[in-house]
Write an enzyme that holds these catalytic residues in place. Structure first.
Site, PDB file in Angstrom:
ATOM      1  N   HIS A  14     -14.739  -4.304  -0.197  1.00  0.00           N
ATOM      2  CA  HIS A  14     -14.658  -3.556  -1.454  1.00  0.00           C
ATOM      3  C   HIS A  14     -15.988  -3.045  -2.003  1.00  0.00           C
ATOM      4  O   HIS A  14     -16.002  -2.178  -2.867  1.00  0.00           O
ATOM      5  CB  HIS A  14     -13.975  -4.444  -2.506  1.00  0.00           C
ATOM      6  CG  HIS A  14     -13.548  -3.722  -3.737  1.00  0.00           C
ATOM      7  ND1 HIS A  14     -14.191  -3.871  -4.956  1.00  0.00           N
ATOM      8  CD2 HIS A  14     -12.549  -2.837  -3.956  1.00  0.00           C
ATOM      9  CE1 HIS A  14     -13.590  -3.123  -5.859  1.00  0.00           C
ATOM     10  NE2 HIS A  14     -12.596  -2.481  -5.296  1.00  0.00           N
ATOM     11  N   ASN A  52       0.834  -1.208   0.000  1.00  0.00           N
ATOM     12  CA  ASN A  52       0.000   0.000   0.000  1.00  0.00           C
ATOM     13  C   ASN A  52       0.863   1.251   0.000  1.00  0.00           C
ATOM     14  O   ASN A  52       0.599   2.218  -0.723  1.00  0.00           O
ATOM     15  CB  ASN A  52      -0.906   0.028   1.234  1.00  0.00           C
ATOM     16  CG  ASN A  52      -2.033  -0.979   1.175  1.00  0.00           C
ATOM     17  OD1 ASN A  52      -2.301  -1.568   0.132  1.00  0.00           O
ATOM     18  ND2 ASN A  52      -2.699  -1.185   2.292  1.00  0.00           N
ATOM     19  N   TYR A  59     -11.553 -10.104  -2.246  1.00  0.00           N
ATOM     20  CA  TYR A  59     -12.338  -8.873  -2.150  1.00  0.00           C
ATOM     21  C   TYR A  59     -13.811  -9.211  -1.980  1.00  0.00           C
ATOM     22  O   TYR A  59     -14.338 -10.061  -2.692  1.00  0.00           O
ATOM     23  CB  TYR A  59     -12.199  -8.031  -3.429  1.00  0.00           C
ATOM     24  CG  TYR A  59     -10.854  -7.403  -3.672  1.00  0.00           C
ATOM     25  CD1 TYR A  59      -9.691  -7.885  -3.087  1.00  0.00           C
ATOM     26  CD2 TYR A  59     -10.739  -6.322  -4.534  1.00  0.00           C
ATOM     27  CE1 TYR A  59      -8.462  -7.311  -3.334  1.00  0.00           C
ATOM     28  CE2 TYR A  59      -9.504  -5.729  -4.794  1.00  0.00           C
ATOM     29  CZ  TYR A  59      -8.366  -6.236  -4.195  1.00  0.00           C
ATOM     30  OH  TYR A  59      -7.150  -5.661  -4.444  1.00  0.00           O
ATOM     31  N   ARG A 106     -10.018  -4.607 -14.445  1.00  0.00           N
ATOM     32  CA  ARG A 106      -8.836  -5.396 -14.078  1.00  0.00           C
ATOM     33  C   ARG A 106      -9.158  -6.879 -14.279  1.00  0.00           C
ATOM     34  O   ARG A 106     -10.129  -7.381 -13.713  1.00  0.00           O
ATOM     35  CB  ARG A 106      -8.437  -5.170 -12.618  1.00  0.00           C
ATOM     36  CG  ARG A 106      -8.088  -3.735 -12.257  1.00  0.00           C
ATOM     37  CD  ARG A 106      -7.563  -3.653 -10.821  1.00  0.00           C
ATOM     38  NE  ARG A 106      -7.564  -2.298 -10.304  1.00  0.00           N
ATOM     39  CZ  ARG A 106      -6.598  -1.402 -10.520  1.00  0.00           C
ATOM     40  NH1 ARG A 106      -5.569  -1.728 -11.278  1.00  0.00           N
ATOM     41  NH2 ARG A 106      -6.666  -0.192  -9.999  1.00  0.00           N
ATOM     42  N   ARG A 120     -13.860   1.858   4.432  1.00  0.00           N
ATOM     43  CA  ARG A 120     -12.646   1.069   4.624  1.00  0.00           C
ATOM     44  C   ARG A 120     -11.390   1.936   4.640  1.00  0.00           C
ATOM     45  O   ARG A 120     -10.501   1.745   5.460  1.00  0.00           O
ATOM     46  CB  ARG A 120     -12.492   0.034   3.500  1.00  0.00           C
ATOM     47  CG  ARG A 120     -11.336  -0.943   3.761  1.00  0.00           C
ATOM     48  CD  ARG A 120     -10.997  -1.790   2.563  1.00  0.00           C
ATOM     49  NE  ARG A 120     -10.137  -1.074   1.629  1.00  0.00           N
ATOM     50  CZ  ARG A 120     -10.368  -0.923   0.344  1.00  0.00           C
ATOM     51  NH1 ARG A 120     -11.462  -1.417  -0.182  1.00  0.00           N
ATOM     52  NH2 ARG A 120      -9.522  -0.272  -0.438  1.00  0.00           N
ATOM     53  N   ARG A 138      -4.848   1.744 -13.203  1.00  0.00           N
ATOM     54  CA  ARG A 138      -3.508   1.975 -12.659  1.00  0.00           C
ATOM     55  C   ARG A 138      -2.827   0.690 -12.214  1.00  0.00           C
ATOM     56  O   ARG A 138      -3.389  -0.111 -11.483  1.00  0.00           O
ATOM     57  CB  ARG A 138      -3.572   2.954 -11.488  1.00  0.00           C
ATOM     58  CG  ARG A 138      -2.205   3.351 -10.947  1.00  0.00           C
ATOM     59  CD  ARG A 138      -2.306   4.472  -9.950  1.00  0.00           C
ATOM     60  NE  ARG A 138      -2.556   5.748 -10.605  1.00  0.00           N
ATOM     61  CZ  ARG A 138      -3.448   6.635 -10.185  1.00  0.00           C
ATOM     62  NH1 ARG A 138      -4.214   6.352  -9.158  1.00  0.00           N
ATOM     63  NH2 ARG A 138      -3.581   7.781 -10.807  1.00  0.00           N
ATOM     64  N   HIS A 195     -14.954   2.970 -15.107  1.00  0.00           N
ATOM     65  CA  HIS A 195     -14.745   2.204 -13.880  1.00  0.00           C
ATOM     66  C   HIS A 195     -15.968   1.357 -13.528  1.00  0.00           C
ATOM     67  O   HIS A 195     -15.923   0.561 -12.596  1.00  0.00           O
ATOM     68  CB  HIS A 195     -14.431   3.191 -12.734  1.00  0.00           C
ATOM     69  CG  HIS A 195     -14.000   2.536 -11.470  1.00  0.00           C
ATOM     70  ND1 HIS A 195     -14.789   2.514 -10.325  1.00  0.00           N
ATOM     71  CD2 HIS A 195     -12.868   1.873 -11.144  1.00  0.00           C
ATOM     72  CE1 HIS A 195     -14.143   1.889  -9.364  1.00  0.00           C
ATOM     73  NE2 HIS A 195     -12.983   1.479  -9.823  1.00  0.00           N
TER      74      HIS A 195
END
Length: 701
Positions: free
Chosen positions: A607, A47, A483, A390, A579, A420, A450
């Site tokens: 998530h 992270n 997730y 992703r 979160r 990213r 997204h």
């Protein structure tokens, strides 16, 4: 204590660092299995790497541009914020080192030893030398630095050993190496060894007397220094780890002759040459070695220089070996089936009759893959449209779409090449899909796509019927195991007709459609949520049931925060599960006394985005891909989907309440941001385990 701007907001970057502190809390929690604690150290470190590549780099750009950035950064100049981040990170890094030491001691009590090069026994010597010669040495890259004009390009987030050799005496030799080897007595040779990524970071050594031994690859290389530098006759050698983190922002060129894939690919390659934004070094390194390296690298005090421990790239702890010690890791929760939905029969036939909710990883992700595989071979299916953000490294989603194209389906894929750190993987899949005849859409200028949605069109009785799914998470088999995310399978024509409008927007983006059901960014999400909050405010003032419950990854948009403050002042009770970043300050009289915020960090990464509005007793419920961040509301294409099925609506409210009741892994967020665990006299609720049990009960088990 985290400072605020006019007592209204918490700085976004400082809030993020407090989120990562919650991850570090898990690493220090004695109730977490030992090897999982090491993995949380890895998550903490990973992270932090991404934070410096993106957020720290963005602030540094502001600073280098000569701007103070106070308006953007809410009360701090860029320079002040960079200094504060560095101070907090140094403290957190120091804490993480202490946690690793504690874990190592506890592992030793169990007969598991993580040894260094000075603790190798004669029995282990032969194994280590053979391992180095056969597996490590062929992958090793070593740079001799003395006569180089500048330092070789240091790769982003790759660990290096900075080596100093002190020669015994002059060694006269002829040939190409003579300039390096003919050194004066006590002359120093500086070198860099790149720690190869192709080798496992943790080398498991042979057991002895029931004890297990592990050596870090770094220490194994240190142990074999004489083999690596055998051409030098030196009296002493030292090796200390360093790491550079580079600016990971993508910069695009304006060459109109290039395709979008070519531009992204070129930009990703240029990222490797991004400016250094963090230099981490072993704090025990010799001063002369450190000065030599910093001079060669051009690193100065404007960069974040972090004195660290002996080891960097601690993200590798995420892959620490299990050692066949089941008691030292989380026990697996086997993914459950969805009641009424079978993986053996036709999913489409079942979905045609009613909506279904998949909540991974409590439910198996196989339903998503099965949906696409069935569509790929069903002769009645004519078209498949899907958004991809992703994908897994080996993606069954991608193979199902390619299978569909080979079967003559019209397959349309909106793939986000700017996801990213997944750009290269997505470029690879995009090129593969293009070769198979899939129609690719590469997004909209200035907007990331997204949202997570899929529509298929199936010919039934001479007409096309739509089936689809909308999700809060990526269509990725790997992350679906870790997730938590909701996915709605539906044939609701109102929802899917509007989802189809979003796909049309990808193609003809100068035309903005109207939506009655979906909340769609960038045009309608913000305004729609404001209207929903306004309605709760009116209901509260009129004495009707009013309340807002929201679950997000991050809350940082100041307009939305102000709207929640307004609702709080009107008496609306607001429960937030956040979160990560939370710039809102709860519990302030006259501003946010009706707002409570918690955060849950546990085995799975929380998530999903879920919005629940009380609506005078008839709740409005949405699942969404959108956090309440400015980028999600204004600069991305996002979908928030209403839930019309009463059973699913109840299920979503139930799972929110289970999470809200967490008094084991829940933390209460406050003005001071101390990440205090929620502790009370109620029955212990660890929400992720309780959620799994909730779905077990639905199966009648």
């Amino acid at each position: 204590m985290v400072e605020t701007q006019k007592n209204q907001y918490i700085n976004r970057e400082l809030s993020w660092l407090q989120f990562n502190a919650r991850v570090l809390q898990e690493a220090s929690d004695d109730s977490v299995p030992l090897l999982e604690r090491l993995r949380f150290i890895g998550i903490f470190s990973n992270n932090l790497d991404e934070f410096f590549k993106v957020r720290y780099a963005a602030i540094k750009r502001i600073d280098l541009a000569g701007k103070d950035g106070k308006n953007v950064l809410k009360g701090k100049t860029a320079s002040e914020l960079l200094e504060e981040i560095t101070r907090i990170v140094i403290k957190q890094q120091s804490e993480s080192l202490k946690i690793i030491e504690t874990i190592s001691e506890k592992l030793q009590d169990l007969g598991i030893y993580i040894i260094n090069e000075n603790q190798v026994t004669p029995e282990q010597d032969s194994f280590i030398r053979k391992y180095f010669i056969n597996k490590v040495s062929p992958a090793l890259v070593t740079y001799i630095l003395n006569d180089l004009d500048k330092l070789p390009h240091l790769k982003d987030s790759v660990a290096y050993l900075a080596v100093k050799l002190v020669l015994k005496e002059t060694v006269p030799k002829d040939g190409a190496l003579s300039k390096i080897l003919q050194q004066k007595t006590n002359e120093k040779i500086y070198a860099l060894i790149e720690i190869p990524k192709s080798n496992d970071r943790f080398v498991v050594l042979p057991e002895k007397d029931g004890k297990q031994y592990i050596i870090m690859l770094d220490d194994l290389i240190r142990y074999c220094m004489q083999i690596n530098f055998s051409i030098f006759d030196y009296s002493s050698a030292s090796a200390h780890m360093i790491k550079i983190t580079r600016d990971a922002q993508l910069d695009f060129d304006n060459d109109f002759s290039k395709s979008f894939i070519q531009k992204i690919s070129s930009s990703v390659k240029s990222r490797r040459d991004g400016e250094p934004v963090r230099f981490v070094y072993d704090k025990t390194i010799d001063k002369d070695t450190l000065k030599f390296l910093m001079d060669k690298m051009g690193v100065d005090n404007s960069d974040s220089i972090i004195p660290g421990g002996r080891y960097h790239n601690r993200r590798d702890y995420m892959n620490f070996p299990d050692l066949d010690k089941k008691e030292l890791v989380y026990q697996p929760l086997l993914p459950l089936r969805i009641p009424g939905l079978s993986l053996q029969g036709s999913l489409l036939d079942k979905i045609a009759k009613k909506d279904f909710l998949q909540y991974t990883p409590y439910h198996t992700f196989s339903y998503t893959v099965k949906f696409l595989r069935e569509a790929a071979i069903d002769p009645k299916v004519k078209t498949i449209k899907i958004t991809i953000y992703r994908l897994a490294n080996i993606s069954h989603i991608a193979s199902s779409l390619i299978n569909a194209a080979k079967n003559g389906k019209n397959v349309i894929v909106q793939i986000e090449l700017q996801a990213r750190f997944d750009e290269e993987a997505n470029i690879h899949y995009a090129e593969q899909m293009q070769q198979e005849g899939i129609d690719l859409i590469f997004g909209i200028k200035g907007l990331k796509v997204h949202c997570k949605a899929c529509i298929i069109e199936r010919e039934e009785k001479g007409k096309l019927k739509r089936y689809g799914f909308i999700s809060t998470g990526n269509f990725n088999e790997s992350t679906a195991k870790l997730y938590t995310d909701y996915t709605l399978f539906t044939t609701n024509e109102a929802i899917l007709k509007e989802t189809n409008k979003v796909f049309k927007f990808f193609d003809i983006n100068y035309k903005v459609s109207r939506y009655k059901h979906l909340l769609v960014s960038p045009h309608y999400t913000r305004g729609s949520i404001v209207k929903l909050i306004d309605k709760e405010i009116r209901n509260s003032k009129e004495g009707k049931p009013a309340g807002i419950k929201v679950k997000l990854n991050s809350l940082s948009d100041y307009e939305m925060i102000d709207k929640l403050y307004e609702a709080s002042r009107a008496g609306v009770k607001i429960d937030l599960i956040i979160r990560g970043i939370c710039c809102l300050i709860p519990g302030i009289p006259g501003m946010s006394e009706n707002i409570n915020v918690i955060s849950v960090i546990d085995k799975f990464l929380e998530h999903p985005r879920l919005y629940i509005f009380q609506n005078a007793g008839d709740p409005k419920v949405y699942i969404s891909s959108a956090d309440w961040m400015t980028r999600n509301l204004d600069r991305r294409v996002e979908i928030s989907c209403p839930i019309y099925d009463d059973d699913i609506k109840e299920e979503l409210i139930d799972t929110f309440e289970i999470c809200w009741s967490d008094n084991v892994k829940g933390r209460k967020l406050s003005k001071d941001h101390t990440n205090e665990y929620i502790r009370n006299d109620k029955v212990k609720v660890r929400s992720q385990i309780a959620t799994y049990d909730y779905y077990l009960r639905k199966l009648g088990n």
